[in-house]
Scaffold this active site. Sequence first.
Site, PDB file in Angstrom:
ATOM      1  N   SER A  66       0.792  -1.234   0.000  1.00 20.47           N
ATOM      2  CA  SER A  66       0.000   0.000   0.000  1.00 20.47           C
ATOM      3  C   SER A  66       0.821   1.278   0.000  1.00 20.47           C
ATOM      4  CB  SER A  66      -0.952   0.017   1.203  1.00 20.47           C
ATOM      5  OG  SER A  66      -1.819  -1.081   1.172  1.00 20.47           O
ATOM      6  N   LYS A 109      -8.225   3.046   6.212  1.00 15.29           N
ATOM      7  CA  LYS A 109      -7.173   4.014   5.875  1.00 15.29           C
ATOM      8  C   LYS A 109      -7.728   5.429   5.781  1.00 15.29           C
ATOM      9  CE  LYS A 109      -4.333   0.551   3.626  1.00 15.29           C
ATOM     10  NZ  LYS A 109      -3.996  -0.158   2.386  1.00 15.29           N
TER      11      LYS A 109
END
Length: 199
Positions: A66, A109
């Site tokens: 990520s 997130k």
Amino acid sequence: KFPLQEGKGSLQLTGSLGKVMQESAQTALSFILSKAEVLGLSANEIAKSQIHLHLPDGATPKDGPSAGIAIMSAFVSLFSEKSLPGSFAMTGEITLRGQVLPVGGIKEKLIAAHRYGKHDIIIPASNCLELSEVPKEVLNQLRIYPVKQMEDALHILKIIPRVAPPTGSRKGSIAPIKPLSKNRLKLRKDWDQGIFPVH
């Protein structure tokens, strides 16, 4: 970075990084080296620099793809000597061809980014459908920039000028998308075709 007078540069990674995250950093460096001219960077400087990337909280193991787009942006910022905007957070896996691939945990997130005061968020375009899972009170306070190519992220960050419009977009600059509409099928079709909101 530490310029070397002779020999080949190197990349040093510290902070308890797992194999996947290490590969993301290596991919980011290879990408900016291959695209140096387009990005307005010196390929010779990149190739001859000793680069040290450290992620704080070294006692905590870190892994996953990520951070790829963030690492790439940091490298371009380093060699262009242009600071990244403090209001931005970003997530996305990267490839050697410059693609930004989807990642997991978008809801968590974005909530974390909001908690830390980040209101401009760059995400992979393929993750757009997952925005419907984010609480509205959080999503309404964020400006989401979906990207398919790493150059688009760098343009949004104002690190490089626009080289070419994003795939499938019309003339104009990329605009933050608004909270998801209820017509998710149409939204999915638009994003799959690479149609970005513009103004």
